[in-house]
Write a protein that holds these residues in place. Structure first.
Motif, PDB file in Angstrom:
ATOM      1  N   GLY A  80       0.789  -1.221   0.000  1.00  0.00           N
ATOM      2  CA  GLY A  80       0.000   0.000   0.000  1.00  0.00           C
ATOM      3  C   GLY A  80       0.817   1.265   0.000  1.00  0.00           C
ATOM      4  N   SER A  81       2.135   1.149   0.056  1.00  0.00           N
ATOM      5  CA  SER A  81       2.986   2.333   0.070  1.00  0.00           C
ATOM      6  C   SER A  81       3.771   2.430  -1.232  1.00  0.00           C
ATOM      7  N   SER A  82       4.276   3.611  -1.507  1.00  0.00           N
ATOM      8  CA  SER A  82       5.089   3.840  -2.701  1.00  0.00           C
ATOM      9  C   SER A  82       6.057   4.981  -2.433  1.00  0.00           C
ATOM     10  N   ASP A  83       7.084   5.092  -3.280  1.00  0.00           N
ATOM     11  CA  ASP A  83       8.067   6.172  -3.187  1.00  0.00           C
ATOM     12  C   ASP A  83       8.350   6.691  -4.587  1.00  0.00           C
ATOM     13  N   THR A  84       8.336   8.027  -4.728  1.00  0.00           N
ATOM     14  CA  THR A  84       8.735   8.667  -5.984  1.00  0.00           C
ATOM     15  C   THR A  84      10.113   9.277  -5.774  1.00  0.00           C
ATOM     16  N   VAL A  85      11.076   8.849  -6.589  1.00  0.00           N
ATOM     17  CA  VAL A  85      12.468   9.256  -6.400  1.00  0.00           C
ATOM     18  C   VAL A  85      13.072   9.656  -7.743  1.00  0.00           C
ATOM     19  N   PRO A  86      14.130  10.499  -7.726  1.00  0.00           N
ATOM     20  CA  PRO A  86      14.762  10.911  -8.984  1.00  0.00           C
ATOM     21  C   PRO A  86      15.716   9.859  -9.541  1.00  0.00           C
ATOM     22  N   ALA A  87      16.194   8.943  -8.676  1.00  0.00           N
ATOM     23  CA  ALA A  87      17.172   7.947  -9.110  1.00  0.00           C
ATOM     24  C   ALA A  87      16.473   6.638  -9.445  1.00  0.00           C
ATOM     25  N   ALA A  88      17.230   5.741 -10.069  1.00  0.00           N
ATOM     26  CA  ALA A  88      16.681   4.449 -10.498  1.00  0.00           C
ATOM     27  C   ALA A  88      16.725   3.414  -9.384  1.00  0.00           C
ATOM     28  N   GLU A  89      16.915   3.854  -8.144  1.00  0.00           N
ATOM     29  CA  GLU A  89      17.007   2.931  -7.020  1.00  0.00           C
ATOM     30  C   GLU A  89      16.222   3.488  -5.841  1.00  0.00           C
ATOM     31  N   ALA A  90      15.554   2.573  -5.090  1.00  0.00           N
ATOM     32  CA  ALA A  90      14.839   2.963  -3.878  1.00  0.00           C
ATOM     33  C   ALA A  90      14.902   1.812  -2.887  1.00  0.00           C
ATOM     34  N   CYS A  91      14.744   2.166  -1.607  1.00  0.00           N
ATOM     35  CA  CYS A  91      14.831   1.160  -0.551  1.00  0.00           C
ATOM     36  C   CYS A  91      13.549   1.178   0.273  1.00  0.00           C
ATOM     37  N   HIS A  92      13.272   0.032   0.922  1.00  0.00           N
ATOM     38  CA  HIS A  92      12.020  -0.091   1.664  1.00  0.00           C
ATOM     39  C   HIS A  92      12.187  -1.092   2.796  1.00  0.00           C
ATOM     40  N   ARG A  93      11.383  -0.937   3.844  1.00  0.00           N
ATOM     41  CA  ARG A  93      11.310  -1.903   4.941  1.00  0.00           C
ATOM     42  C   ARG A  93       9.890  -2.465   4.998  1.00  0.00           C
ATOM     43  N   TRP A  94       9.762  -3.758   4.968  1.00  0.00           N
ATOM     44  CA  TRP A  94       8.460  -4.400   5.187  1.00  0.00           C
ATOM     45  C   TRP A  94       8.335  -4.736   6.660  1.00  0.00           C
TER      46      TRP A  94
END
Length: 725
Positions: A80-94
Motif C-alpha cells: 500500500g505504500s510507494s516512493d517517488t524518487v529521482p534515481a533508479a534505485e529505492a529502498c524499503h522496509r516491510w
C-alpha cells in the motif's frame, strides 16, 4: 536469548479451508501494483527489469534498482505504500512477512516482480524430532526403518547409500548433534549413538523401563538431547545419562528453539481438544504452559469437518525460531446421531489439518491459525525451507506432499505418489526434498526449486536390504495406512490408521449410533492379535478382522476389497465368513493379527513395585475381577459373552442395530496406555473405573477397599504387560 517478539497483524483468521474446492487463504500484497495508483500495465519483458533481494528481511532495509530510464521513478512496494524518487534505485522496509508484488514505473514503462519478506533466521537453527535427519556438516541423510531395527545413511550429493546400521528394537526418530548421531528406540528403552563420521557405536543412554520413547531432538547449540517418553509420561534431558525430566501427559513430537523454548505435543487429543506443552529450558527445564488447540463445532461440509486435532506427530519451528507449524488429523468426535442428530459421512469424519502457533512473548504461545485440507487424510510430517518461505507437509495415506507459502498458507505446489507410509521429510543443503516413504522402504529425492510444474523425482534409495515382514503382512500394513486407494476411501480422507495410528487407540470416543452401535471409545489393536482374544469391538460385533470391509464401504466410502457379490453374501459381520475371498482383505487381517505384543509397563520402574503388585493381585482376586477378566489374557471375550457392569446409559446405543445385551470384556493387558476407559470413555483414569464409575460394585467389589489396597490394585492392573503372568 532473543526477545522482543511481536504478534503480526495477519493473524486474525482462525479457520479457513485450503485446497481442492476450499476457499483460498488471504494473500498479503495481492496484485502486481496497487489498483488505487492507476499504474500502467508493465512491459512484457522490459529492459533492466527490477533487481534486488528476493527475500528481504522484515524490519530491515532492502534496496531495488531498475535499468529503465526516466526523469523520475515511482516504486510500489505491494503493502500500500510507494516512493517517488529521482534515481533508479529505492529502498524499503516491510513490517509484515509475506509475499508481495512490487513494481516500478519509469515514465510510460514499468516492471514488476514478486518478493517474499521473511523473518530473519535464528542464529542457531531450530531442531525437531523426525525419523529422518540431515547432517549438514557431512552432507548426509539419516533415516530409520522401525520394522527392520535399522538406520540408513545416504550421501546427499551422490544420492548413494553410505551405510546401513543395526540400531535397537523399534527405532523411531534420529537426531544429529555435533559429531554424533543418535537414534531412540521405542521397544528397547535406549538411545543408541553413532560416530557421525565413522559410524562406530558410542555409549548407549539407558531410559526408564516401559518408556515407549518416541521423540528425540538435540539442543540447537548441541549441548544436550531431549526425548519424549510417551508411556512414562515425561520428557527427559541427557548427554551420557539423564540429568533432568519434566512430567507431561502422552508426549510425542519435540521442537527446540535457540530462545530456550522446547515445545512438546500431547500425541493424542482429548474430547475438548489437543495440547502442546511449552517448556522453558533456558535454565533447569520446567513446564511453562499448556496450549489448548480447542475443538471446533458446526463446520461439517464437503470441505471441512468439526473435531479435534489428533495424532500430533508433525511439528517444527520455522527457521526464525519464532513461529511454530503443526500438522495433524482432525477427528470429528463432535458429530453423530446421538450427539447432534446428524450422521457422520466419509467427508466429515476426519481430514488433514494445519495449525500455527505464535507467542505473545518468549513462552506465551497461542494458536494463531488453523485450516483444513480437502481430500487429504493426515499431515504426518512437516519441514520448512531454509529461508522460511515455504512449508512442506506430507499426507501419509494420500501419498502426497503439499507445499504451502509460509505466511499466507496458499498451496503453491504439490507432489503426488511420493510413496507409502510417509513419516518424515528433510531438506538437504542444496534445497532438495527428501521423502521418507517408510512402507515403500525408500527415500525419494525431489527437485523443488520450481513448483509451477510437479517436481521431478531425482532418485530413490532403498532403506532395507532384507524385508523384515512377510509379503502378506507388509501388504496388509500398506493397506492399513492407505487412503488414496479408492477401495479404501472415497476421497482420500480415511484409512484404518485414522483411528489406529501405530496400531494404538486415538484416545477418543466416537458416536457410532448410525452404525447400529453407540458412543464407542477407540480400542487399541496392539497386543490383541486380531481376533485372538475373541470377537472385536465393545459389543463383539465382528468375529473376524475381515469384517472391517463393512467399515471400509460404509464409514470410509471405499468401494471395498471384496467383490460386490462376495460382500452381499457375507454382509452380516457374524454371518458367513469373508476370509479367503480377497487376497488384499486377508492381507489386512494378517497385519492386524500380527500385532501380538503390548510392550513393557512403565510402572515396573516404580519404587516398591514388587510388594505393591503382589498385594494388588490378591485384591484383584478378592474383588471378583477375575470372574470376567480371566485366564492369561484377562478376558472372557472368547466365550462370546457380554456383561452390563453398570456403565450402560444414555448414548450406549445398540448392538448391530438390535438390543444391547452388555459389553465385551476387554483384555486388561496394556491398560497403562489405553485411557480413557470404559465403552464410552467416561472414566478418565483407572481410579475412576474403580470408584466413581462403579456404582453398586457392579464392576467388582471395590467400594470397601482402603486407599493402600486401591493403589495396589491399580499397580497390579497397570503392570499387565508382555512380561506379566
Amino acid at each position: 536469548m532473543r526477545l522482543g517478539f511481536r504478534v503480526w497483524l495477519w493473524v486474525p483468521w482462525l479457520v479457513f479451508a485450503c485446497g481442492g474446492d476450499d476457499a483460498s487463504a488471504p494473500d498479503a500484497g495481492d496484485g502486481a501494483l496497487d489498483a488505487g495508483m492507476d499504474a500502467p500495465a508493465p512491459d512484457t519483458n522490459p529492459a533492466g527489469g527490477l533487481d534486488g533481494p528476493a527475500f528481504p528481511v522484515v524490519d530491515e532495509e532492502a534496496c531495488y534498482r531498475t535499468g529503465l530510464f526516466a526523469d523520475s521513478y515511482e516504486f510500489f512496494w505491494g503493502d500500500g505504500s510507494s516512493d517517488t524518487v529521482p534515481a533508479a534505485e529505492a529502498c524499503h522496509r516491510w513490517t509484515v512477512p509475506g509475499s508481495y508484488a512490487i513494481g516500478v514505473r519509469a515514465g510510460a514503462r514499468s516492471a514488476t516482480r514478486s518478493i517474499t519478506a521473511v523473518l530473519r533466521p535464528a542464529e542457531q537453527a531450530p531442531t525437531r524430532s523426525s525419523p529422518i535427519a540431515y547432517d549438514a556438516a557431512r552432507d548426509r541423510i539419516w533415516a530409520v526403518t522401525t520394522d527392520a531395527d535399522q538406520v540408513v545413511v545416504v550421501d546427499a550429493t551422490t544420492r548413494t547409500r553410505a551405510a546401513l546400521l543395526e540400531t535397537c528394537d523399534g527405532p523411531r526418530t534420529v537426531a544429529v548433534r555435533a559429531d554424533e548421531v543418535a537414534v531412540i528406540c521405542e521397544d528397547e528403552d535406549v538411545v543408541r549413538r553413532f560416530d557421525a563420521v565413522t559410524f562406530e557405536r558410542r555409549g548407549d543412554v539407558v531410559l526408564p523401563p516401559g518408556s515407549r520413547a518416541y521423540g528425540l531432538v538435540a539442543n540447537p547449540d548441541g549441548s544436550a538431547y531431549a526425548a519424549s517418553l510417551r508411556d512414562a509420561g515425561r520428557v527427559v534431558f541427557f548427554l551420557d545419562e539423564i540429568t533432568d525430566e519434566v512430567a507431561v501427559d502422552d508426549p510425542r513430537a519435540l521442537a527446540w528453539s535457540d530462545a530456550g523454548v522446547l515445545l512438546v505435543t500431547r500425541w493424542r487429543a482429548q474430547q475438548n481438544g489437543a495440547s502442546v506443552y511449552v517448556l522453558d529450558v533456558s535454565g533447569d527445564p520446567v513446564l511453562s504452559r499448556e496450549v489448548l488447540l480447542p475443538r471446533q463445532e458446526g463446520l461439517d461440509s464437503d470441505t471441512d469437518n468439526s473435531g479435534v486435532p489428533s495424532f500430533l506427530d508433525a511439528m517444527a519451528f520455522t527457521p526464525d525460531g519464532f513461529r511454530v507449524a503443526l500438522g495433524a488429523l482432525k477427528a470429528n468426535v463432535v458429530t453423530g446421531l446421538h450427539r447432534t442428530g446428524t450422521e457422520l459421512t466419509s467427508q466429515t469424519t476426519a481430514r488433514a489439518v494445519f495449525v500455527e502457533l505464535l507467542p505473545g512473548d518468549r513462552l506465551d504461545y497461542e494458536e494463531s491459525s488453523r485450516f483444513s485440507f480437502d481430500d487429504l487424510d493426515y499431515a504426518s510430517a512437516i519441514v520448512s525451507s531454509a529461508i522460511g518461505d515455504r512449508l512442506y507437509l506430507s499426507m501419509m495415506g494420500a501419498q502426497r506432499v503439499v507445499v504451502l507459502e509460509a505466511y499466507t498458507f496458499d498451496i503453491v505446489g504439490s507432489i503426488a505418489n511420493v510413496g507409502q507410509g510417509v513419516r518424515g521429510l528433510a531438506l538437504d543443503g542444496g534445497g532438495h526434498l527428501w521423502v521418507h516413504a517408510d512402507l515403500s522402504r525408500a527415500l525419494h529425492v525431489y527437485d523443488v526449486s520450481e513448483l509451477s510444474a510437479e517436481p521431478v523425482r531425482l532418485a530413490s534409495i532403498a532403506t532395507v536390504d532384507d524385508e523384515p515382514l512377510s509379503p502378506e503382512v507388509l501388504q496388509g500394513k500398506r493397506l492399513f495406512h492407505a487412503s488414496a486407494d479408492p477401495r479404501i476411501s472415497r476421497t482420500s480422507y480415511l484409512s484404518c490408521a485414522s483411528c489406529h495410528l501405530d496400531a494404538q487407540s486415538d484416545g477418543l470416543t466416537w458416536d457410532f449410533t448410525q452404525r447400529g452401535e453407540g458412543l464407542r471409545n477407540t480400542v487399541a489393536l496392539r497386543g490383541r492379535g486380531g481376533v485372538a482374544h475373541g470377537p472385536v469391538h465393545w459389543t463383539g460385533n465382528f468375529d473376524e478382522v475381515q469384517d472391517f470391509e463393512n467399515d471400509i464401504r460404509a464409514g470410509q466410502g471405499g468401494t471395498g476389497l471384496l467383490s460386490d457379490a462376495d460382500f452381499t453374501a457375507t454382509m452380516h459381520p457374524l454371518g458367513a465368513p469373508k476370509a479367503g475371498r480377497s487376497a488384499d482383505l486377508d492381507a489386512l487381517a494378517a497385519y492386524v493379527s500380527s500385532l501380538t505384543t503390548f510392550g513393557r509397563s512403565p510402572v515396573r520402574g516404580e519404587d516398591g513395585f514388587d510388594v505393591r503388585r503382589a498385594r494388588g493381585g490378591e485384591v484383584f482376586t478378592a474383588a471378583g475381577c477375575a470372574d470376567c477378566h480371566s485366564g492369561s489374557r484377562y478376558t472372557d471375550s472368547a466365550l462370546d459373552v457380554r456383561h452390563d457392569v453398570g456403565t450402560a446409559g444414555l448414548g450406549s446405543g445398540a448392538r448391530l442395530g438390535g438390543a444391547l445385551d452388555g459389553f465385551d470384556t476387554p483384555t486388561l493387558r496394556g491398560l497403562w496406555s489405553s485411557a480413557p476407559y470404559l465403552h464410552d470413555g467416561s472414566a478418565a483414569t483407572l481410579r475412576h473405573v474403580l470408584t466413581t464409575r462403579n456404582a453398586g460394585d457392579a464392576h467388582g467389589s471395590t467400594s470397601a477397599l482402603t486407599e493402600p489396597d486401591l493403589a495396589a490394585l491399580e499397580t497390579f492392573l497397570l503392570s499387565l504387560d508382555d512380561e506379566a503372568p
